[in-house]
Motif scaffolding. Structure first.
Motif, mmCIF file in Angstrom:
data_model
loop_
_atom_site.group_PDB
_atom_site.id
_atom_site.type_symbol
_atom_site.label_atom_id
_atom_site.label_comp_id
_atom_site.label_asym_id
_atom_site.label_seq_id
_atom_site.Cartn_x
_atom_site.Cartn_y
_atom_site.Cartn_z
ATOM 1 N N ILE A 105 -34.675 3.067 -26.032
ATOM 2 C CA ILE A 105 -33.043 3.112 -25.773
ATOM 3 C C ILE A 105 -32.828 4.153 -24.836
ATOM 4 C CG2 ILE A 105 -32.849 4.939 -27.678
ATOM 5 C CD1 ILE A 105 -30.212 3.293 -28.612
ATOM 6 N N ASP A 106 -31.776 3.831 -24.063
ATOM 7 C CA ASP A 106 -31.552 4.939 -22.953
ATOM 8 C C ASP A 106 -30.486 6.154 -23.612
ATOM 9 O OD1 ASP A 106 -30.220 6.224 -20.814
ATOM 10 O OD2 ASP A 106 -30.267 4.322 -19.510
ATOM 11 N N ALA A 107 -30.979 7.118 -23.517
ATOM 12 C CA ALA A 107 -30.285 8.106 -24.261
ATOM 13 C C ALA A 107 -28.852 8.511 -23.493
ATOM 14 C CB ALA A 107 -31.305 9.721 -24.132
ATOM 15 N N ASN A 108 -28.742 7.916 -22.134
ATOM 16 C CA ASN A 108 -27.462 8.415 -21.223
ATOM 17 C C ASN A 108 -26.387 7.570 -21.923
ATOM 18 O OD1 ASN A 108 -28.602 9.865 -19.458
ATOM 19 N ND2 ASN A 108 -29.650 8.244 -18.553
ATOM 20 N N ALA A 109 -26.647 6.324 -22.703
ATOM 21 C CA ALA A 109 -25.553 5.687 -23.196
ATOM 22 C C ALA A 109 -24.798 6.370 -24.381
ATOM 23 C CB ALA A 109 -26.196 4.312 -24.024
ATOM 24 N N PHE A 110 -25.309 7.440 -24.977
ATOM 25 C CA PHE A 110 -24.599 8.296 -25.923
ATOM 26 C C PHE A 110 -23.729 9.267 -25.275
ATOM 27 C CE2 PHE A 110 -27.978 6.275 -27.910
ATOM 28 C CZ PHE A 110 -27.597 5.791 -28.991
ATOM 29 N N GLU A 111 -23.860 9.698 -23.891
ATOM 30 C CA GLU A 111 -22.985 10.511 -23.314
ATOM 31 C C GLU A 111 -21.358 10.599 -23.339
ATOM 32 O OE1 GLU A 111 -22.514 12.655 -18.740
ATOM 33 O OE2 GLU A 111 -23.832 10.904 -19.222
ATOM 34 N N GLU A 112 -20.999 11.733 -24.161
ATOM 35 C CA GLU A 112 -19.628 11.780 -24.329
ATOM 36 C C GLU A 112 -18.907 10.701 -25.458
ATOM 37 O OE1 GLU A 112 -17.538 11.999 -20.904
ATOM 38 O OE2 GLU A 112 -18.490 14.025 -20.104
ATOM 39 N N VAL A 113 -19.860 9.778 -26.127
ATOM 40 C CA VAL A 113 -19.316 8.817 -27.018
ATOM 41 C C VAL A 113 -19.138 9.569 -28.116
ATOM 42 C CG1 VAL A 113 -20.326 6.905 -28.247
ATOM 43 C CG2 VAL A 113 -20.643 7.147 -25.776
ATOM 44 N N GLU A 114 -17.962 9.043 -28.805
ATOM 45 C CA GLU A 114 -17.384 9.629 -30.103
ATOM 46 C C GLU A 114 -17.672 8.412 -31.218
ATOM 47 O OE1 GLU A 114 -13.200 10.989 -29.880
ATOM 48 O OE2 GLU A 114 -13.655 11.717 -27.625
ATOM 49 N N THR A 115 -17.531 7.121 -30.693
ATOM 50 C CA THR A 115 -17.461 6.073 -31.857
ATOM 51 C C THR A 115 -18.673 5.025 -31.239
ATOM 52 O OG1 THR A 115 -15.249 6.534 -32.382
ATOM 53 C CG2 THR A 115 -16.164 4.490 -32.956
ATOM 54 N N ILE A 116 -19.204 4.470 -32.180
ATOM 55 C CA ILE A 116 -20.158 3.444 -31.796
ATOM 56 C C ILE A 116 -19.424 2.114 -32.659
ATOM 57 C CG2 ILE A 116 -22.695 2.506 -32.435
ATOM 58 C CD1 ILE A 116 -23.522 5.337 -32.260
ATOM 59 N N ILE A 117 -19.583 0.993 -32.260
ATOM 60 C CA ILE A 117 -19.019 -0.298 -32.634
ATOM 61 C C ILE A 117 -20.316 -1.091 -32.485
ATOM 62 C CG2 ILE A 117 -17.675 -2.248 -32.341
ATOM 63 C CD1 ILE A 117 -15.412 -0.326 -31.046
ATOM 64 N N HIS A 118 -20.967 -1.225 -33.670
ATOM 65 C CA HIS A 118 -22.430 -2.021 -33.535
ATOM 66 C C HIS A 118 -22.065 -3.508 -34.017
ATOM 67 C CE1 HIS A 118 -26.331 -2.619 -34.124
ATOM 68 N NE2 HIS A 118 -26.473 -2.243 -35.405
ATOM 69 N N LEU A 119 -22.296 -4.562 -32.921
ATOM 70 C CA LEU A 119 -21.932 -5.907 -33.246
ATOM 71 C C LEU A 119 -23.249 -6.738 -33.209
ATOM 72 C CD1 LEU A 119 -18.752 -6.337 -31.165
ATOM 73 C CD2 LEU A 119 -18.820 -5.940 -33.356
ATOM 74 N N ALA A 120 -24.147 -6.038 -32.534
ATOM 75 C CA ALA A 120 -25.374 -6.939 -32.075
ATOM 76 C C ALA A 120 -26.372 -7.526 -33.428
ATOM 77 C CB ALA A 120 -26.322 -5.912 -31.631
ATOM 78 N N GLY A 121 -26.614 -8.708 -33.172
ATOM 79 C CA GLY A 121 -27.244 -9.488 -34.291
ATOM 80 C C GLY A 121 -27.607 -10.996 -33.807
ATOM 81 N N GLU A 122 -28.569 -11.457 -34.153
ATOM 82 C CA GLU A 122 -29.160 -12.694 -33.679
ATOM 83 C C GLU A 122 -28.069 -13.873 -34.306
ATOM 84 O OE1 GLU A 122 -31.856 -15.374 -31.897
ATOM 85 O OE2 GLU A 122 -31.862 -13.271 -31.702
ATOM 86 N N SER A 123 -27.906 -14.797 -33.924
ATOM 87 C CA SER A 123 -26.752 -15.951 -34.719
ATOM 88 C C SER A 123 -27.423 -16.530 -35.720
ATOM 89 C CB SER A 123 -26.467 -16.845 -33.398
ATOM 90 O OG SER A 123 -25.905 -18.039 -33.977
ATOM 91 N N ILE A 124 -26.697 -16.679 -36.663
ATOM 92 C CA ILE A 124 -26.922 -17.334 -37.783
ATOM 93 C C ILE A 124 -26.935 -18.742 -37.861
ATOM 94 C CG2 ILE A 124 -26.518 -15.360 -39.206
ATOM 95 C CD1 ILE A 124 -24.044 -17.103 -40.387
ATOM 96 N N SER A 125 -26.353 -19.471 -36.839
ATOM 97 C CA SER A 125 -26.144 -20.569 -36.426
ATOM 98 C C SER A 125 -27.236 -21.635 -35.818
ATOM 99 C CB SER A 125 -24.887 -20.901 -35.798
ATOM 100 O OG SER A 125 -25.000 -20.295 -34.448
#
Length: 304
Positions: free
Chosen positions: A55-75
């Motif tokens: 995981i790229d640590a730079n992704a978290f720079e100054e981030v206050e909220t994480i919205i976690h939507l990732a997931g393989e399709s169940i269809s």
């Protein structure tokens, strides 16, 4: 405000990102595809690989909220391989976020995670609320329970956690609605199984606005992302047919036929979940497309 989004390029994620950017929110997003990396002033992509723990640590720079939507399709058909992908895509991605947050300094104080109403037991009588603890005895129930258990670990880090249990998402750009329309357009539309099973649904506009509402109000806990007015499978089939001016004359498709065609995955079509939206309504959220008629009029405008 700066937000980190996983699953940002999917059906829901892409609509949510548009809404966030329109409201002045800066978006970082994590993707497993290096070809999808973009670097704009308010929209920046970062690479991650939950399977390998990268995981790229730079992704978290100054981030206050994480919205976690990732997931393989169940269809995708529930083969043993696909089942494993469905589980691991949710569990390993959440675990990697937890591991990073627990070992590194950051500004994250709010974690909003996708979940699903598939956790609620199949029932024609019960109206499910967020307080229900019983888990459906199915593969989907098992997946959602494991997913939410992993999300709950984030709260150990003194971070507010919200879980958005999502129903059948209706969109004109993909997902279930386009699949439901296909046979109806061909004059082959029919209710599935008994047709009595409840389908708790939500227009994609209301879903992404609910995420934004939870973000703005720093809400925590579980919230059902469903319209206040669930509908039976037969009612949904009839409403779609009426909206696109197609007749329905075929008998219901028997459960055994669905099982032969789809295998274990047929459960998605015949399970009944009547799910309440009262909790999010009490918080002040307002639906734009509360009824199936309004939703379909928006998504399937009649061609003059």
């Amino acid at each position: 405000m700066k937000v980190l989004v996983t699953g940002a390029t999917g059906l829901i994620g892409s609509e949510l990102v548009k809404l966030l950017l329109q409201n002045g929110v800066h978006v970082h997003y994590l993707t497993t595809s290096k070809s999808k990396l973009e670097k704009e002033e308010n929209f920046k992509g970062f690479y991650w690989n939950p399977a390998s723990g990268e995981i790229d640590a730079n992704a978290f720079e100054e981030v206050e909220t994480i919205i976690h939507l990732a997931g393989e399709s169940i269809s995708n058909r529930w083969t043993s391989t696909n089942k494993q992908k469905i589980i691991e895509s949710r569990v390993l991605s959440t675990r990697l976020l937890y591991q990073f947050l627990s070992k590194n300094s950051h500004n994250v104080n709010h974690f909003i995670a996708a979940s699903a109403i598939g956790i609620y037991p199949n029932s024609l009588e019960k109206v499910h609320t967020e307080e229900d603890l019983e888990v459906d005895n199915s593969f989907l129930g098992y997946v959602v329970a494991k997913w939410e258990d992993e999300v709950d670990t984030i709260s150990k880090l003194d971070i507010k956690v919200a879980k958005i249990r999502t129903g059948l998402v209706l969109s004109s750009k993909g997902g279930a609605l386009l699949e439901l329309i296909k046979p109806i357009k061909l004059g082959l539309g029919a209710a599935l199984g008994t047709g009595n099973q409840y389908q708790s649904w939500i227009h994609i506009y209301d879903l992404v606005h609910m995420y934004h509402f939870v973000l703005q109000n720093k809400l925590e806990g579980i919230y059902n992302a469903v319209s206040p007015y669930p509908i039976s499978n037969e009612g949904l089939t009839q409403a779609i047919a009426k909206q696109i001016s197609k007749p329905l004359f075929l008998p219901n498709v028997p459960k055994i036929v669905l099982k032969i065609i789809l295998g274990e995955m047929h459960y998605l079509l015949i399970a009944s979940q009547n799910v309440s939206a009262k909790k999010i309504l009490k918080k002040g959220f307002q639906f734009k497309y509360a009824t199936i008629e309004k939703a379909l009029q928006n998504l399937l405008p009649l061609k003059r």
